[in-house]
Write an enzyme that holds these catalytic residues in place. Structure first.
Site, PDB file in Angstrom:
ATOM      1  N   ASP A 197     -46.777 -81.330  -3.826  1.00 30.21           N
ATOM      2  CA  ASP A 197     -46.404 -80.012  -4.304  1.00 30.21           C
ATOM      3  C   ASP A 197     -47.423 -79.520  -5.332  1.00 30.21           C
ATOM      4  OD1 ASP A 197     -44.531 -77.764  -5.188  1.00 30.21           O
ATOM      5  OD2 ASP A 197     -43.250 -78.857  -3.798  1.00 30.21           O
TER       6      ASP A 197
ATOM      7  N   SER B 169     -36.951 -75.492   0.277  1.00 34.19           N
ATOM      8  CA  SER B 169     -37.731 -76.354  -0.619  1.00 34.19           C
ATOM      9  C   SER B 169     -36.861 -77.404  -1.273  1.00 34.19           C
ATOM     10  CB  SER B 169     -38.392 -75.529  -1.725  1.00 34.19           C
ATOM     11  OG  SER B 169     -39.629 -75.003  -1.325  1.00 34.19           O
TER      12      SER B 169
ATOM     13  N   HIS C 195     -43.052 -75.267  -9.144  1.00 35.66           N
ATOM     14  CA  HIS C 195     -42.297 -75.614  -7.942  1.00 35.66           C
ATOM     15  C   HIS C 195     -42.092 -77.125  -7.815  1.00 35.66           C
ATOM     16  CE1 HIS C 195     -41.741 -75.929  -3.445  1.00 35.66           C
ATOM     17  NE2 HIS C 195     -40.972 -74.887  -3.694  1.00 35.66           N
TER      18      HIS C 195
END
Length: 626
Positions: free
Chosen positions: A179, A364, A212
Site C-alpha cells: 500500500d 480496500s 491508506h
C-alpha cells in the site's frame, strides 16, 4: 446534513455499538475468553473518539486524476528455458533492458526515452519466446469518499471474530500490506511491524505517505489486548509494510508485483493489496501465483465502481467484494465473475495516519478483513497447506444471494468463527492423486531448428506447482506458472531425433510424466579447428539473496563457440552433486523442505565443460528462509 439525518445516523451507530458490546459481554462471561474482555475494555472507551474521527476520504468514482501508466518501462515474462542472452536480444531489438524481479521469472524492461510503451508491449506480446508483455499500468486504491460510517466495530461480531479468537489470534503469521506505507509510530501498530521495503522509491522507508496503508493495516492486524484504540481481526499477527504507491495513493503493476515477490522470498504467507482491477494484470497474477506456489495467499479488493466488471477471473488471488451490516452488497461495490468472497467493507473502524482512529469504507477494507481471517486460520493449524486454507475459507463462508458462487458475493461472506473452527479441526489427509500432463506442441515427428516453443497442458485435483521439461533425460527448464510454456534451445543437442518429456508435480510431491514426443533436430553444424576457449556459464535463477518455499527453481545457462550440443553442465549445492545434463540450459528444482536443508546460507555452484574439455564455473550464495 440536517439535524434529523444526523440524529438518524447517530441512532444507527448507537444500536450497532450496543449490539456489538452486548455480544462481547456474552463472550466475557466465558472464562476462556480473556482476550475478548480486553477488547471490550477498548471498545467501551471509543465514544469520545468516534465523535471527533475524521470523515472517510480517498479515491473512488469521481476523482479527477486519470489512470495512466509508468513511462519508460513495461513488464514481460519469458517462456521457461529461454536463454538469458536470447531474452536480451529480444528486448534489445526495441532498445530495452530487462531487470529480473527477485527470484521470479518476471522482468521489468526499461525502454529508451523515445519509445512508445504501448507499441513495444503490443509487439512483444505476440513474440513466440515470451509468455506475455504489458504496459506498467497505474492502479488506484479502493477507498470510497463521503460514505457515512457507523462508528463501531460492527464487522467483528458479524463475521464471528470473538468466537474465532478463542482458538486463534494470528500469532506467528505475517501479513504483508502492499500500500502507501504504514505509520510506524501508531500506538496500535508500532509493536506489530516487521521490516519491509519501499518499491516506489527503492529504499527502506515504509512510512505512510497517503494514509491508506495505515487504515488497511489496522483493519487486518492492529494490536489487541493493549487497552488502546481499535480491535482488528488478527491482533497477534505481524504486519510487513511494503510501500508500492506515491503520495497520491496510485501504484503500478510493477511495484505491486515486486512487493508480492519480495514478500514471498521472505516466507510471508498472507499478502493484501487493496487496489482496483489487479486481476487484469498478467504480471500481478504471475507474482501472486509465485507467492501461492510458496505456500501463501494473496487477498485483493474487488473494486468500488458499483457496476459489473469484466476483470479477469483467477485462482492466483482472492478478490473480495464489500457488504454492509445487513449482509447486503454495498451499492458501490463492484461485481463480476472474478469475485471470490465478500466481507464487511462499510464503516470499518481502523487506525489512521498520525496516531488516530476513524471509520473507513471500501473494498480496500473488506480485503484486509479477509486477510486477517486467513491469518487466524493459518495460526490455528500451521500444518495446513495454503490450498486447504483457501478451500475451507470458501466452504465456511455464509452463502448470500444466489445459492452457490455468484458474481456479487463469490462463495459468500467470510465467517471467521466457522473458518477457524474448520481449520483447527481438519484432519490432514494425504494427497495421492498425480497430475495429468501432456505436450501439446511440437508434434511428434516434426523437424525443429533453433529456439523451439514447447507447450504443456497440466492439471491436478489440488493444483500443479511446477512442470519440468526434459530433453533426452536432461531437465532443460522448470516452469512454475501456468500456462506452462517453454522455449527449448535445440542447438543444445546433436542433430537427429530428440525425446521431449514433461513432468508435472503437485504440492504433495506427486508427479506424472507425459507421453514422450520425439522430434527431428535439424540445425546447421559449427566447425572450430582447435578449441581452446572455455564455455560461458551463468546461474540465471536464483540470484544472490533470500529464497523460500518448499521448492526453488534453479536455471543454468551455458554457451560455447563450438556449439551448445557439446556442453555438459553439472550442478552442485553446498558441494554435493545434484544434477548433470547436456546442452545450453539445465534446470533443477531444489527441495528445501527436508530437515537436512537448514535455514541460512547455501552455495549453488555450476560447472560447464565443452567437448574439448575446457571448463568454466559460476556460483551464487542464497539464504534459505523457513
Amino acid at each position: 446534513m440536517n439535524a434529523d439525518k444526523r440524529e438518524e445516523q447517530a441512532g444507527v451507530a448507537a444500536r450497532l455499538a450496543e449490539r456489538f458490546i452486548s455480544n462481547i459481554r456474552a463472550k466475557v462471561a466465558s472464562s476462556s475468553c480473556r482476550f475478548a474482555g480486553a477488547i471490550l475494555a477498548v471498545l467501551l472507551g471509543l465514544g469520545p473518539v468516534i465523535s471527533s474521527a475524521e470523515p472517510p476520504e480517498g479515491r473512488g468514482p469521481g476523482m479527477n486524476k486519470p489512470v495512466g501508466w509508468a513511462k519508460g518501462r513495461i513488464l514481460v515474462m519469458p517462456r521457461a528455458g529461454l536463454p538469458e542472452k536470447e531474452l536480451a536480444k529480444v528486448l534489445g531489438e526495441h532498445g530495452g533492458k530487462g531487470r529480473k524481479i527477485g527470484q521470479s521469472d518476471l522482468y521489468i524492461v526499461d525502454l529508451p526515452g523515445n519509445a512508445s510503451e504501448k507499441a513495444v508491449a503490443a509487439r512483444l506480446a505476440h513474440h513466440p519466446a515470451l509468455k506475455f508483455a504489458e504496459i506498467d499500468q497505474e492502479v488506484e486504491p479502493a477507498l470510497i469518499p463521503n460514505d457515512p460510517y457507523y462508528g463501531s466495530a460492527w464487522h467483528l461480531p458479524k463475521i464471528g471474530a470473538p468466537s474465532a479468537w478463542d482458538s486463534s489470534l494470528g500469532s506467528g503469521v505475517t501479513i504483508a500490506i502492499l500500500d502507501s506505507g504504514v505509520d510506524s509510530t501508531h500506538p496500535d501498530l508500532a509493536t506489530e511491524l516487521v521490516p519491509g521495503w519501499n518499491f516506489y522509491e527503492n529504499n527502506s522507508n515504509t512510512s505512510d505517505v497517503y494514509g491508506h496503508g495505515t487504515k488497511v493495516a489496522g483493519a487486518a492486524g492492529a494490536a489487541g489486548n493493549n487497552a488502546l484504540g481499535v480491535a482488528s481481526v488478527a491482533a497477534r499477527a505481524k504486519i510487513m509494510p511494503i510501500r508500492v504507491s506515491g503520495s497520491d495513493g496510485y501504484a503500478t503493476w510493477s511495484a505491486i508485483s515486486q512487493g508480492l515477490i519480495y514478500a514471498a522470498d521472505r516466507g510471508v504467507r498472507v499478502a493484501n493489496a487493496s487496489f482496483l482491477g489487479l486481476t487484469d494484470s498478467a504480471s500481478t497474477r504471475s507474482a501472486a501465483q509465485y507467492l501461492k506456489n510458496k505456500g501463501g495467499l494473496v487477498i485483493v479488493s474487488g473494486g468500488n465502481t458499483g457496476v459489473q466488471q469484466n476483470y479477469a477471473a483467477t485462482t492466483s488471488m482472492i478478490p473480495v467484494s464489500a457488504t454492509d451490516g445487513n449482509d447486503v452488497r454495498t451499492s458501490w461495490s463492484s461485481y463480476g465473475n472474478y469475485i471470490a468472497l465478500a466481507a464487511p467493507g462499510a464503516g470499518i473502524w481502523s487506525t489512521t495516519k498520525g496516531g488516530g482512529y476513524g471509520a473507513v469504507s471500501g473494498t480496500s477494507f473488506s480485503s484486509p478483513v479477509t486477510a486477517g481471517v486467513v491469518a487466524l486460520m493459518m495460526a490455528a493449524k500451521p500444518t495446513l497447506s495454503n490450498t486447504q486454507i483457501e478451500s475451507l475459507l470458501y466452504s465456511t463462508a455464509v452463502d448470500l444471494g444466489t445459492p452457490g458462487r455468484d458474481p456479487y458475493y463469490g462463495y459468500g461472506r467470510v465467517n471467521a468463527a466457522r473458518a477457524v473452527q474448520a481449520a483447527a479441526g481438519t484432519t490432514l489427509t494425504a494427497d495421492t492423486q498425480a497430475p495429468a500432463v501432456s505436450i501439446t506442441s511440437p508434434a511428434g515427428g516434426s523437424s525443429v531448428t533453433g529456439l523451439v516453443g514447447v507447450n504443456v497442458a497440466a492439471s491436478d485435483n489440488v493444483g500443479v506447482t511446477r512442470v519440468e521439461l526434459r530433453v533426452n533425460n536432461t531437465t532443460v527448464a522448470v516452469d512454475t506458472t501456468a500456462p506452462f510454456a517453454f522455449t527449448w534451445d535445440s542447438a543444445g543437442v546433436a542433430n537427429g531425433m530428440a525425446n521431449l518429456t514433461a513432468y508435472a508435480f503437485d504440492a504433495a510431491g506427486n508427479s506424472k510424466a507425459s507421453t514422450t514426443v520425439s522430434v527431428n533436430v535439424a540445425n546447421g553444424t559449427t566447425t572450430v579447428a582447435r578449441d581452446t576457449t572455455a564455455p560461458q556459464v551463468k546461474i540465471v535463477n536464483p540470484v544472490t539473496g533470500n529464497v523460500s518455499g518448499s521448492n526453488v527453481a534453479i536455471s543454468v545457462n551455458a554457451s560455447d563457440d563450438s556449439g551448445a550440443s557439446g556442453i555438459t553442465c553439472t550442478l552442485y549445492i553446498d558441494g554435493v552433486l545434484k544434477a548433470t545434463g547436456k546442452g545450453s540450459t539445465l534446470g533443477y528444482s531444489w527441495n528445501t523442505r527436508p530437515s537436512n536443508v537448514r535455514a541460512g546460507a547455501h552455495t549453488i555452484w555450476t560447472v560447464a565443460r565443452d567437448a574439448a574439455g575446457n571448463t568454466a564455473s559460476a556460483s551464487v550464495n542464497v539464504t534459505v528462509i523457513k
